[in-house]
Design a protein around this motif. Structure first.
Motif, mmCIF file in Angstrom:
data_model
loop_
_atom_site.group_PDB
_atom_site.id
_atom_site.type_symbol
_atom_site.label_atom_id
_atom_site.label_comp_id
_atom_site.label_asym_id
_atom_site.label_seq_id
_atom_site.Cartn_x
_atom_site.Cartn_y
_atom_site.Cartn_z
ATOM 1 N N VAL A 98 0.572 -51.587 17.382
ATOM 2 C CA VAL A 98 0.450 -51.990 18.782
ATOM 3 C C VAL A 98 0.688 -53.487 18.928
ATOM 4 O O VAL A 98 0.026 -54.304 18.283
ATOM 5 N N GLY A 99 1.634 -53.849 19.799
ATOM 6 C CA GLY A 99 1.933 -55.244 20.058
ATOM 7 C C GLY A 99 1.091 -55.798 21.191
ATOM 8 O O GLY A 99 0.635 -55.065 22.073
ATOM 9 N N GLY A 100 0.902 -57.121 21.172
ATOM 10 C CA GLY A 100 0.153 -57.788 22.232
ATOM 11 C C GLY A 100 -1.063 -58.503 21.693
ATOM 12 O O GLY A 100 -1.598 -58.150 20.636
ATOM 13 N N ASN A 101 -1.494 -59.498 22.453
ATOM 14 C CA ASN A 101 -2.617 -60.326 22.027
ATOM 15 C C ASN A 101 -3.829 -60.204 22.949
ATOM 16 O O ASN A 101 -4.784 -60.956 22.809
ATOM 17 N N GLY B 238 0.791 -58.729 16.196
ATOM 18 C CA GLY B 238 0.563 -59.975 16.917
ATOM 19 C C GLY B 238 1.818 -60.832 16.916
ATOM 20 O O GLY B 238 2.751 -60.599 16.132
ATOM 21 N N TYR B 239 1.841 -61.822 17.781
ATOM 22 C CA TYR B 239 3.026 -62.689 17.831
ATOM 23 C C TYR B 239 2.629 -64.070 18.295
ATOM 24 O O TYR B 239 1.864 -64.230 19.246
ATOM 25 N N ILE C 291 -2.619 -55.284 9.679
ATOM 26 C CA ILE C 291 -2.594 -56.496 10.496
ATOM 27 C C ILE C 291 -1.273 -57.221 10.232
ATOM 28 O O ILE C 291 -1.040 -57.760 9.146
ATOM 29 N N LYS C 292 -0.408 -57.209 11.252
ATOM 30 C CA LYS C 292 0.891 -57.866 11.152
ATOM 31 C C LYS C 292 0.965 -58.976 12.190
ATOM 32 O O LYS C 292 0.478 -58.815 13.309
ATOM 33 N N VAL C 293 1.591 -60.074 11.815
ATOM 34 C CA VAL C 293 1.728 -61.212 12.720
ATOM 35 C C VAL C 293 3.181 -61.676 12.708
ATOM 36 O O VAL C 293 3.777 -61.855 11.636
ATOM 37 N N GLY C 294 3.756 -61.836 13.895
ATOM 38 C CA GLY C 294 5.114 -62.335 14.014
ATOM 39 C C GLY C 294 5.137 -63.857 14.013
ATOM 40 O O GLY C 294 4.294 -64.503 14.639
ATOM 41 N N ARG C 295 6.092 -64.422 13.309
ATOM 42 C CA ARG C 295 6.242 -65.876 13.204
ATOM 43 C C ARG C 295 7.695 -66.244 13.486
ATOM 44 O O ARG C 295 8.599 -65.917 12.709
#
Length: 294
Positions: free
Chosen positions: A187-190, A207-208, A238-242
């Motif tokens: 699920v995307g979004g913060n 996350g992004y 837990i994935k984070v976009g950079r």
């Protein structure tokens, strides 16, 4: 710590279809864990909706004219690679028919041998929703129901049905089923709404553009909400976009420092967007991999 690459597969200019497949094969060969496709169906010369993330991403979105459809691209990548995980970062789920989308995703998962991950978000551009003749209002509730309906369609049951406000279908067959017993929904979004959506429907967080303090706060809150629902943080990824802040080796060293700190606070995977230009793409991608430590 796993590393993925989110790339702009535009299908425009030098980045035609063959370039996209070649780039995915290169990314796999360099040892990355995953390759991710962004989605917007259409772009605009000017936007009325405010881009919700950092300025560099906003400037990039405003400059892009189009991207290849992520599910079509994922199918092509699936047949051209053997190991790398394939995903969307992120598919704007409320803009798509959930029955058709569920079938497309299950087909990709079969073609890839069970390597697909659905990164899913609600989107932010009201203009895009209007162009697709889809209501922008209540898109979060629509997405929740679409995800639930797709889970139903992917279930091992031969005959399935779903009855809701936004999705309603009588008993039917929907084949193929995904290769994976539980196809991951990331699920995307913060926002708090995204957090609740992970708890109810998700297998992970996409996350992004988050600081490490932001990430830690979100994960702590997620752990609390999962426990209340009888779930555990161990069940989700837990994935984070950079998005790289530039194209120099110093910028890439900053990416490495960001990744290292993410590993320390328990992030499972960082999805990096180095945004390397077409010219000398392979050599520079290889150098980027060396610096960030794939």
């Amino acid at each position: 710590m796993k590393l993925g690459i989110s790339e702009i597969f535009s299908g425009i200019g030098h980045r035609d279809g063959s370039w996209s497949v070649d780039a995915a094969q290169l990314i796999e060969g360099l040892g990355y864990n995953s390759v991710w496709m962004p989605e917007h169906v259409v772009f605009f010369p000017a936007y009325s909706s405010e881009y919700p993330y950092e300025r560099g991403g906003r400037d990039e979105v405003h400059a892009v004219r189009g991207v290849l459809d992520p599910l079509v691209t994922a199918a092509a990548v699936a047949t051209a690679t053997t190991r790398i995980r394939i995903g969307t970062y992120v598919l704007v789920v409320p803009q798509r028919n959930p029955v058709v989308t569920a079938k497309q995703i299950a087909s990709i998962d079969q073609l890839s041998g069970g390597r697909f991950q659905l990164g899913a978000g609600v989107g932010w551009s009201e203009q895009e929703y209007r162009a697709l003749d889809t209501p922008f209002e209540r898109r979060g509730e629509r997405m929740n129901e679409y995800l639930a309906a797709m889970r139903t369609l992917w279930s091992p049951d031969e005959v399935v049905e779903y009855h809701g406000e936004f999705v309603d279908f009588e008993p039917l067959y929907c084949f193929p089923k995904p290769r994976q017993a539980r196809l991951p929904i990331i699920v995307g979004g913060n926002s708090r709404a995204a957090l609740r959506r992970i708890v109810a429907y998700g297998d992970g967080w996409a996350g992004y553009s988050r600081t490490h303090d932001d990430i830690q706060r979100f994960v702590d809150e997620l752990a609390t909400e999962l426990e209340r629902a009888g779930r555990s943080l161990d069940e989700v990824s837990i994935k984070v976009g950079r998005r790289s802040k530039g194209t120099t080796e110093k910028d890439w060293e900053d990416d490495r420092a960001y990744i290292e700190r993410c590993a320390e606070i328990g992030v499972d995977e960082v999805v990096v967007s180095p945004r390397i230009a077409d010219e000398d793409y392979e050599r520079r991608m290889r150098r980027y991999a060396e610096i960030v430590g794939v």
